[in-house]
Design an enzyme around this catalytic site. Sequence first.
Site, short mmCIF file in Angstrom:
data_model
loop_
_atom_site.label_atom_id
_atom_site.label_comp_id
_atom_site.label_asym_id
_atom_site.label_seq_id
_atom_site.Cartn_x
_atom_site.Cartn_y
_atom_site.Cartn_z
N GLY A 29 -48.39 -17.62 16.68
CA GLY A 29 -48.67 -16.25 16.23
C GLY A 29 -50.16 -15.98 16.16
N ASP B 258 -48.07 -20.69 3.84
CA ASP B 258 -47.66 -21.81 4.70
C ASP B 258 -47.18 -23.02 3.90
OD1 ASP B 258 -48.27 -20.33 6.94
OD2 ASP B 258 -50.29 -21.15 7.14
N LYS C 262 -41.60 -15.86 9.90
CA LYS C 262 -42.49 -16.92 10.40
C LYS C 262 -41.81 -17.58 11.61
CE LYS C 262 -45.97 -16.52 7.62
NZ LYS C 262 -47.27 -16.13 8.16
N ARG D 250 -43.21 -26.54 10.08
CA ARG D 250 -43.38 -26.74 8.63
C ARG D 250 -42.06 -27.08 7.95
NH1 ARG D 250 -48.72 -26.04 8.39
NH2 ARG D 250 -49.54 -24.24 9.50
C1 S3P Z 1 -52.84 -17.66 9.77
C2 S3P Z 1 -52.44 -16.69 8.90
C3 S3P Z 1 -51.14 -16.70 8.23
C4 S3P Z 1 -50.49 -18.08 8.30
C5 S3P Z 1 -50.56 -18.68 9.67
C6 S3P Z 1 -52.00 -18.83 10.10
C7 S3P Z 1 -54.16 -17.54 10.40
O1 S3P Z 1 -50.29 -15.78 8.91
O2 S3P Z 1 -49.15 -18.01 7.88
O3 S3P Z 1 -49.94 -19.95 9.69
O4 S3P Z 1 -54.65 -18.51 11.01
O5 S3P Z 1 -54.75 -16.46 10.27
P1 S3P Z 1 -50.26 -14.21 8.51
O6 S3P Z 1 -51.56 -13.61 8.89
O7 S3P Z 1 -49.11 -13.64 9.32
O8 S3P Z 1 -50.01 -14.18 7.04
#
Ligand code: S3P
Length: 440
Positions: A95, A325, A352, A398
């Site tokens: 993501g 996380d 997630k 995770r």
């Molecule tokens: C992350 C932000 C978080 C986190 C992801 C990593 C990042 O996601 O859960 O594992 O590196 O900016 P969200 O921005 O969707 O909260």
Amino acid sequence: MNDATMTLVPTKRLRGRTRLPGDKSISHRAAMLAALARGRSTLTNFSTSADCASTLACLRALGAKVEREADSVVIEGVGGRFLPATAPLDCGNSGTTMRLLAGMLAGQPFSATLVGDASLSRRPMQRIIEPLEQMGASVASTQGHAPLTITGRSPLRPIAYQPPVPSAQVKSCVLLAGLQAEGRTCVRETVRTRDHTERLLRWFGLDVEQETDGVTRTASITGPALLSARDVVIPGDISSATFFLVAATLLAGSDLLIEAVGLNPTRTAVIRVLRSLGAEISIENARVECNEEVGDVRVCGVGRLSPREPQANLICGALTAELIDELPALAVLGTQVEGGLEIRDAAELRVKESDRIRATVDNLRAMGAEVEEREDGLRVAGPVELHAAQLDARGDHRIAMAFAVAALTANAPSELRGADAVAISFPEFFDLLAALSQER
Ligand code: S3P
């Protein structure tokens, strides 16, 4: 990714000292900024995750020169202008790759398509499409999901944006797009999220203003901006460390030192919460490296935990967002806490890499825990003895690591389906766990 099943044998305790691969969030960002900058940057202790490998492959396809050398990555940046890729950019399961790269591509004068695996293609992208379109880029999607085709506009319009959900990825996407906008781009947040992008942008020479009126935090940058190459030493990943902190805490007699862990205050809520629940954790050798707090984290085993503070058994509100996380691992720990653990305001967990509420509840129940599932969270009773079970990672790194830890504390060996998902963030996880384990 295949669906290999792994047998997990309970362990008596964890002992020793170790270092962890670089923080995944910082590695993604350092690679992206180095790729856009002018000059050559060396990123030391770069994350070994499959997610960060996806980022490197995309940056290579956009014209940056990327070489891996032992634990470092050397990147020769494009000096502000990427080259159009000849094929869709594959973000894999990541993501962060998709959402942050979308921001960087929005100000480039060509079209690019970002694709992902089945899990990433189910995750919400409207949250970045909206601000990028406000800035003048055009983003085609399948009803707010990947594949995303981004047609950049150069320069972009600067905006002042407040993301509708607390998300460091959305904040970072807008700030990175702001590098190619003409004027001042601001992102406001009322719930604090990780600020690695702001810190790294500064490290790469940009003036980033961060201010707060006590309720809202604002990060602003002025574009267009050209970044200069910079070497970065990346601290160990605190989200990976969490699985060892939880495992060592649950196994009485453990004594573990994890060196050079990233301790950025937007990431350390997990240490505060573990301590308030009764864990024995101390920080040694605290220092600042490349604009990020770093320290050695010592954890001693406790077994069953007695909370030290009256509200410790409840995680809600802004704290939930800071721990996003870490929640599956904390839910596992909750089964060994007097009074159990309740997690609220965590609807984001459902979107997630898997539906992490569902996956956590199902696996905990399989191990005999008493769990109530809520739309935006869960409540586990504690303390209860966990028993051996057939566990399922649901393709989610995770979840795999949280339940590998749970299985260490069970009464007999468990089976974990899809254990190889750990490679998404932490390929060395099982080897390191074995090296630190002392058999029952
Ligand atoms: C992350 C932000 C978080 C986190 C992801 C990593 C990042 O996601 O859960 O594992 O590196 O900016 P969200 O921005 O969707 O909260």
